[in-house]
Design a protein around this motif. Sequence first.
Motif, PDB file in Angstrom:
ATOM      1  N   ARG A 152      -1.277  63.144 100.445  1.00 43.96           N
ATOM      2  CA  ARG A 152      -1.124  63.599  99.267  1.00 43.96           C
ATOM      3  C   ARG A 152      -1.324  65.564  99.281  1.00 43.96           C
ATOM      4  O   ARG A 152      -0.945  66.000  98.288  1.00 43.96           O
ATOM      5  CB  ARG A 152      -2.284  63.317  98.160  1.00 43.96           C
ATOM      6  N   GLN A 153      -2.206  65.733 100.452  1.00 41.71           N
ATOM      7  CA  GLN A 153      -2.149  67.094 100.684  1.00 41.71           C
ATOM      8  C   GLN A 153      -0.551  67.916 100.649  1.00 41.71           C
ATOM      9  O   GLN A 153      -0.398  69.049 100.337  1.00 41.71           O
ATOM     10  CB  GLN A 153      -2.841  67.518 101.779  1.00 41.71           C
ATOM     11  N   GLN A 154       0.347  66.921 100.846  1.00 47.33           N
ATOM     12  CA  GLN A 154       1.703  67.642 100.887  1.00 47.33           C
ATOM     13  C   GLN A 154       2.312  67.929  99.569  1.00 47.33           C
ATOM     14  O   GLN A 154       3.306  68.566  99.220  1.00 47.33           O
ATOM     15  CB  GLN A 154       2.607  66.602 101.644  1.00 47.33           C
ATOM     16  N   HIS A 155       1.459  67.219  98.556  1.00 45.82           N
ATOM     17  CA  HIS A 155       1.922  67.228  97.122  1.00 45.82           C
ATOM     18  C   HIS A 155       1.080  68.144  96.468  1.00 45.82           C
ATOM     19  O   HIS A 155       1.448  68.673  95.348  1.00 45.82           O
ATOM     20  CB  HIS A 155       2.004  65.993  96.506  1.00 45.82           C
ATOM     21  N   ASN A 156      -0.179  68.339  96.832  1.00 49.21           N
ATOM     22  CA  ASN A 156      -1.071  68.702  96.086  1.00 49.21           C
ATOM     23  C   ASN A 156      -1.665  70.440  96.455  1.00 49.21           C
ATOM     24  O   ASN A 156      -2.464  71.258  95.982  1.00 49.21           O
ATOM     25  CB  ASN A 156      -2.384  68.223  95.748  1.00 49.21           C
ATOM     26  N   ALA A 157      -1.117  70.609  97.757  1.00 43.66           N
ATOM     27  CA  ALA A 157      -1.407  72.023  98.123  1.00 43.66           C
ATOM     28  C   ALA A 157      -0.899  73.144  97.417  1.00 43.66           C
ATOM     29  O   ALA A 157      -0.222  73.181  96.561  1.00 43.66           O
ATOM     30  CB  ALA A 157      -0.653  72.287  99.527  1.00 43.66           C
ATOM     31  N   LEU A 158      -1.615  74.353  97.498  1.00 43.52           N
ATOM     32  CA  LEU A 158      -1.585  75.492  96.740  1.00 43.52           C
ATOM     33  C   LEU A 158      -0.104  76.188  97.065  1.00 43.52           C
ATOM     34  O   LEU A 158       0.510  77.012  96.541  1.00 43.52           O
ATOM     35  CB  LEU A 158      -2.512  76.571  97.075  1.00 43.52           C
ATOM     36  N   ASP A 159       0.455  75.898  98.106  1.00 43.31           N
ATOM     37  CA  ASP A 159       1.782  76.225  98.642  1.00 43.31           C
ATOM     38  C   ASP A 159       2.930  75.272  98.525  1.00 43.31           C
ATOM     39  O   ASP A 159       4.036  75.317  99.136  1.00 43.31           O
ATOM     40  CB  ASP A 159       1.942  76.901  99.875  1.00 43.31           C
ATOM     41  N   LYS A 160       2.909  74.320  97.456  1.00 38.96           N
ATOM     42  CA  LYS A 160       3.622  73.314  97.197  1.00 38.96           C
ATOM     43  C   LYS A 160       4.132  73.232  95.561  1.00 38.96           C
ATOM     44  O   LYS A 160       3.393  73.769  94.826  1.00 38.96           O
ATOM     45  CB  LYS A 160       2.982  71.701  97.434  1.00 38.96           C
ATOM     46  N   PRO A 161       5.138  72.680  95.390  1.00 37.72           N
ATOM     47  CA  PRO A 161       5.439  72.738  93.966  1.00 37.72           C
ATOM     48  C   PRO A 161       4.741  72.046  93.086  1.00 37.72           C
ATOM     49  O   PRO A 161       4.152  70.958  93.459  1.00 37.72           O
ATOM     50  CB  PRO A 161       6.955  72.077  93.781  1.00 37.72           C
ATOM     51  N   TYR A 162       4.208  72.413  91.979  1.00 40.20           N
ATOM     52  CA  TYR A 162       3.082  71.883  91.064  1.00 40.20           C
ATOM     53  C   TYR A 162       3.557  72.215  89.672  1.00 40.20           C
ATOM     54  O   TYR A 162       3.258  73.015  89.046  1.00 40.20           O
ATOM     55  CB  TYR A 162       1.796  72.690  91.413  1.00 40.20           C
ATOM     56  N   SER A 163       4.192  71.081  88.978  1.00 39.37           N
ATOM     57  CA  SER A 163       4.766  71.293  87.717  1.00 39.37           C
ATOM     58  C   SER A 163       4.094  69.847  86.970  1.00 39.37           C
ATOM     59  O   SER A 163       4.278  68.792  87.199  1.00 39.37           O
ATOM     60  CB  SER A 163       6.318  70.986  87.821  1.00 39.37           C
ATOM     61  N   VAL A 164       3.401  70.371  85.928  1.00 37.98           N
ATOM     62  CA  VAL A 164       2.638  69.502  85.326  1.00 37.98           C
ATOM     63  C   VAL A 164       2.866  68.969  83.812  1.00 37.98           C
ATOM     64  O   VAL A 164       3.355  69.722  83.128  1.00 37.98           O
ATOM     65  CB  VAL A 164       0.931  69.962  85.161  1.00 37.98           C
ATOM     66  N   TYR A 165       3.120  67.903  83.645  1.00 40.54           N
ATOM     67  CA  TYR A 165       3.625  67.165  82.303  1.00 40.54           C
ATOM     68  C   TYR A 165       2.028  66.663  81.439  1.00 40.54           C
ATOM     69  O   TYR A 165       1.478  65.712  82.153  1.00 40.54           O
ATOM     70  CB  TYR A 165       4.533  65.913  82.523  1.00 40.54           C
ATOM     71  N   GLU A 166       1.512  67.340  80.543  1.00 39.31           N
ATOM     72  CA  GLU A 166       0.463  67.123  79.806  1.00 39.31           C
ATOM     73  C   GLU A 166       0.856  66.249  78.943  1.00 39.31           C
ATOM     74  O   GLU A 166       1.597  66.298  78.142  1.00 39.31           O
ATOM     75  CB  GLU A 166      -0.295  68.422  79.414  1.00 39.31           C
ATOM     76  N   VAL A 167      -0.176  64.853  78.748  1.00 37.95           N
ATOM     77  CA  VAL A 167       0.207  63.855  78.046  1.00 37.95           C
ATOM     78  C   VAL A 167      -1.261  63.498  77.138  1.00 37.95           C
ATOM     79  O   VAL A 167      -2.337  63.251  78.024  1.00 37.95           O
ATOM     80  CB  VAL A 167       0.608  62.767  79.100  1.00 37.95           C
ATOM     81  N   HIS A 168      -0.996  63.230  76.073  1.00 40.43           N
ATOM     82  CA  HIS A 168      -1.923  62.561  75.215  1.00 40.43           C
ATOM     83  C   HIS A 168      -1.643  60.964  74.995  1.00 40.43           C
ATOM     84  O   HIS A 168      -0.606  60.733  74.426  1.00 40.43           O
ATOM     85  CB  HIS A 168      -2.073  62.958  73.853  1.00 40.43           C
TER      86      HIS A 168
END
Length: 634
Positions: A143-159
């Motif tokens: 998961r470091q490959q997904h969560n690192a600061l130099d990786k794409p990080y596009s968040v869908y906020e959900v209720h």
Amino acid sequence: MTKVIVHSLFTDFDIDLFKAGKHFKLYEKLGAHLIEVNGVKGVYFAVWAPTAQSVSVVGDFNYWTQGEHNLNVRWDSSGIWEGFIPDISKGALYKYKIQSSINGVITEKADPFALYCEKPPHTASVVWDLDYKWKDENWMQNRQQHNALDKPYSVYEVHLGSWKRADHNRFLSYLELADDLVKYVKETGFTHVEFMPIMEYPYDPSWGYQLTGYFAPTSRFGKPQDFMVLVDRLHQEGIGVILDWVPSHFPDDAHGLGYFDGSHLYEHPDRRKGYHPDWKSLVFNYGRNEVRAFLISNAVFWLQNYHVDGLRVDAVASMLYLDYSRKEGEWEANIFGGRENLDSISFLKEFNEVIYANFYGVQTIAEESTSFPMVSRPTFTGGLGFGMKWMMGWMHDTLKYFQKETVYRKYHQNDLTFSMTYAFTENFMLPFSHDEVVYGKQSLIYKMPGDEWQRFANLRLLYGYMFTHPGTKLLFMGAEFGQTSEWNFEQSLDWHLLQYDFHSGIKRLITDLNQLYKSQPALYEKQFTADGFEWINYSDHQNAVLSYIRKGNNPDENVIVVCNFTQVVRENYRIGISKKGKLEEIFNSDASIYGGSGIENGKSLKIESIPYDGREFSVELILPPLSVTVYSFS
């Protein structure tokens, strides 16, 4: 009736750590635990109640009778009451009846460490376990490959309660969401989901931000293991999970943490520090060791037991300042005469240190709206230690600009360019969150000016600008298809809108922007550093045009972005380029597939040896109306 048997899960070392505020796995000791003692199955109960005179476990197994099952107080002045009750099984309902030694007050409390709670409005705790066979080994190992600061990080906020509902306005369960939501997030290309608080809460209109069950996923949508299935499925599809976490305040419901043992146990005893006037709730005593251990243990719990990839910490600004939302005379300065809450600052630093030391590849994200320095800088350099911080200033300035009629935008271009003066002082996340589409603020589409076509073009432009601006991204549910009404937590999103071309076009645009973000290293490799961004021209106010370069590790993979903030088509628009070659248009928010006018540049644009914008070369473009166009070198 079988009585309580003396038993303990605590070692002397556990108690020493607890008293020092350094025990960060308290959930393994406190609470209700299904165990076996001398061949007899039952439940070990342990609760912290230092000013109690007596503590009884009451439940459906003893007809809620006080005194039938009295716990024993430990001899070591820890304030912990404990004991083993045979023949209680998983699913039993229980609470603690606590009589204060100070004033004789009797409180009836849910277990602060309960793993499962009755479905609201019922308030009992439920004996449960966390047995589950995870299937996300590949994600957890990488998961470091997904969560690192130099990786794409596009968040869908959900209720979860209002993303989608079933017939008769019924909540979808965790298991139903594990099918529908996971498929949808995968389809639209977001890299992460952020769940608004899923810890147990009593009052639906709080949206989950007033917690009573810090260790229990809300039973509104199913059992704890059902929530694990949802996280597991997201991970199997390569999608990270962020939880909203609320260590800033808690409600004063009778069964909750407030006045727990007849004393101010969890909340600060001084009302100037222990009561939040905005939310009419109680504030944790961050200077008390055991409370700090409770909160940090809670953060560790979700990361450890639910495989969560990050925590978005709510209302950090309210924690940092003693005078937050307080008038003169309603707060007291710290020992240095300042307004900073030193206990809270110390707590936040320790929280971040513990999380990053114990969990590889996770992120903590601060919702912090002030200019407090170094929120997302390491604690060893004097920072608070968060991985990212919401860029609230960018969000406010950008929406203010976009709400203006296009004819006036040339006078306000600094609203957009100002963000670049501080964009790299923190690791910023760009948020269009739930807070921007409630309480009369209107939906994002109705913040946009103009007729229907212009509204949607403006919204496409807004999203294109967001995805090409430095920083990670967050979008609240419904925004990805142009939800027209304000968010209503009591009903589903307006999914029927997707039958209309403009709305389905917005959804396709977001899907393609997510793909663009993930496929272009220049948009993420240096998203938090100044050398990842360069203006081409920020001073073309007259035409309301901005042009800039996004840079990655490989200069050949840099991309050029041009934003036209008016509905006037700019033909023969020239921008400066620093090298020869050709450009290829790789994204155009005005494309007809999104509902745009379909004005496009050719696939191959020749860079000419004509100096422009202080550069040796230049290229001539067509700028579609209200558009973002993105180009790569070919």
